[in-house]
Design a protein around this motif. Structure first.
Motif, mmCIF file in Angstrom:
data_model
loop_
_atom_site.group_PDB
_atom_site.id
_atom_site.type_symbol
_atom_site.label_atom_id
_atom_site.label_comp_id
_atom_site.label_asym_id
_atom_site.label_seq_id
_atom_site.Cartn_x
_atom_site.Cartn_y
_atom_site.Cartn_z
ATOM 1 N N UNK A 38 -11.456 30.193 -27.952
ATOM 2 C CA UNK A 38 -12.801 30.423 -28.495
ATOM 3 C C UNK A 38 -13.641 29.186 -28.181
ATOM 4 N N UNK A 39 -14.152 29.140 -26.959
ATOM 5 C CA UNK A 39 -14.883 27.973 -26.466
ATOM 6 C C UNK A 39 -16.270 27.847 -27.089
ATOM 7 N N UNK A 40 -16.684 28.846 -27.863
ATOM 8 C CA UNK A 40 -17.996 28.784 -28.506
ATOM 9 C C UNK A 40 -17.898 28.299 -29.949
ATOM 10 N N UNK A 41 -16.708 28.360 -30.540
ATOM 11 C CA UNK A 41 -16.548 27.999 -31.960
ATOM 12 C C UNK A 41 -17.089 26.613 -32.274
ATOM 13 N N UNK A 42 -16.890 25.668 -31.362
ATOM 14 C CA UNK A 42 -17.334 24.291 -31.616
ATOM 15 C C UNK A 42 -18.846 24.197 -31.767
ATOM 16 N N UNK A 43 -19.569 25.130 -31.152
ATOM 17 C CA UNK A 43 -21.034 25.119 -31.248
ATOM 18 C C UNK A 43 -21.516 25.592 -32.616
ATOM 19 N N UNK A 44 -20.666 26.340 -33.327
ATOM 20 C CA UNK A 44 -21.066 26.886 -34.620
ATOM 21 C C UNK A 44 -20.743 25.949 -35.783
ATOM 22 N N UNK A 45 -20.088 24.829 -35.486
ATOM 23 C CA UNK A 45 -19.774 23.841 -36.521
ATOM 24 C C UNK A 45 -20.494 22.549 -36.153
ATOM 25 N N UNK A 46 -21.318 22.037 -37.048
ATOM 26 C CA UNK A 46 -22.012 20.776 -36.748
ATOM 27 C C UNK A 46 -21.022 19.617 -36.882
ATOM 28 N N UNK A 47 -21.417 18.458 -36.384
ATOM 29 C CA UNK A 47 -20.517 17.301 -36.387
ATOM 30 C C UNK A 47 -20.101 16.899 -37.792
#
Length: 304
Positions: free
Chosen positions: A31-40
């Motif tokens: 799921x290469x998009x999951x990281x975009x849905x969680x802020x730092x």
């Protein structure tokens, strides 16, 4: 539930998928998009909570990796958090792709959280209607986050706000454009939190509004759920964490019970994966901590 906050479960699940996509090899489910849905900040907060919780998960590991937060995070994520969400998503989407080839026109994701299927598969925008069902707060958060990162909502994605675990409303689905067409349902990470009567009623409702050939993939816990400790007590820890979070696990099943429950709704089991089979299919020959949970099964059932 706070109307501005998503469920913690949806964030932690997305964290596990994001971590796996970025740091684990080989990939079980990318799921290469999951990281975009969680802020730092969210990523850091979850990481910090997991690292600080290592004493709860395993005191020996806490001592072994003392002063090495990255290895502690890897251990907690790969042993406790990620195995089931990764493998069941991989299984579900493999079945879904095959069902699309067989004529499925609608995909209903129950408890969608921060699911990213529609963004990872834009090729289905004109052929598959996707209905994500979840709490209003989680959906509002997801829409806001997608807007922040400039992700446009595809025309085939429909949000349906509903607590389907308490009361399923087929009318809410129809209001969003759902139709009596061949449909695929996913119900992942939910069955344990429902009573057996609630799960049976939900499946009854789902399959009363779709034609034969429609199907569902879901995971369930077997009869050892409340007895089995698992590697490093992870099964017992899962049960404890659910209770502590205010969402106690309620149900586990024998294969015969699941088979009977589905038969009552007019469904036949097409495929069933035991923990051993899941481990062989998705976790074989790995050199890390990832392995299939000892009490969780996956199942694909089809309406007769």
């Amino acid at each position: 539930m706070n109307e501005s906050k998503p469920s913690i479960t949806s964030l932690v699940s997305a964290f596990g998928r994001a971590y796996h996509s970025q740091f684990d090899t080989p990939k079980i489910f990318d799921d290469f998009i999951a990281k975009d849905l969680i802020c730092q900040k969210e990523f850091r907060d979850i990481k910090e909570n997991m690292v600080q919780g290592i004493q709860f998960f395993n005191k020996d590991v806490a001592e072994k990796f003392k002063g090495n937060p990255e290895e502690i995070l890897k251990w907690v994520t790969q042993v406790q958090l990620s195995p089931t969400p990764l493998a069941r998503a991989a299984y579900c989407e493999k079945v879904l792709q095959n069902e699309i080839r067989l004529g499925v026109e609608q995909y209903v994701v129950l408890g969608a959280g921060l699911d990213t299927f529609c963004f990872r598969h834009p090729e289905f925008e004109n052929s598959l209607e996707i209905f994500e069902i979840d709490h209003t707060a989680t959906q509002q958060f997801k829409k806001a986050r997608l807007n922040e990162i400039n992700f446009n909502l595809p025309k085939n994605l429909h949000f349906v706000s509903m607590d389907f675990t308490k009361s399923f409303s087929s009318q809410d689905l129809f209001n969003e454009g759902f139709a009596n067409k061949k449909t695929f349902f996913s119900l992942l990470g939910v069955s344990y939190y429902l009573t057996k009567e609630e799960l049976s009623s939900l499946i009854d409702h789902l399959f009363s509004i779709v034609p034969e050939g429609s199907s569902i993939v879901f995971d369930y816990a077997d009869g050892r759920l409340f007895e089995e400790k698992g590697i490093s007590n992870r099964v017992a820890n899962m049960v404890k964490m659910a209770a502590a979070g205010g969402e106690p696990m309620k149900s586990c099943y024998s294969y015969a019970e699941i088979e009977h429950l589905l038969e009552k709704s007019g469904l036949l089991i097409y495929e069933h994966l035991s923990p051993t089979q899941i481990n062989n299919v998705y976790f074989d020959n790995r050199n890390d901590y990832l392995s299939a949970f000892e009490t969780i099964h996956y199942l694909h059932a089809v309406k007769k």
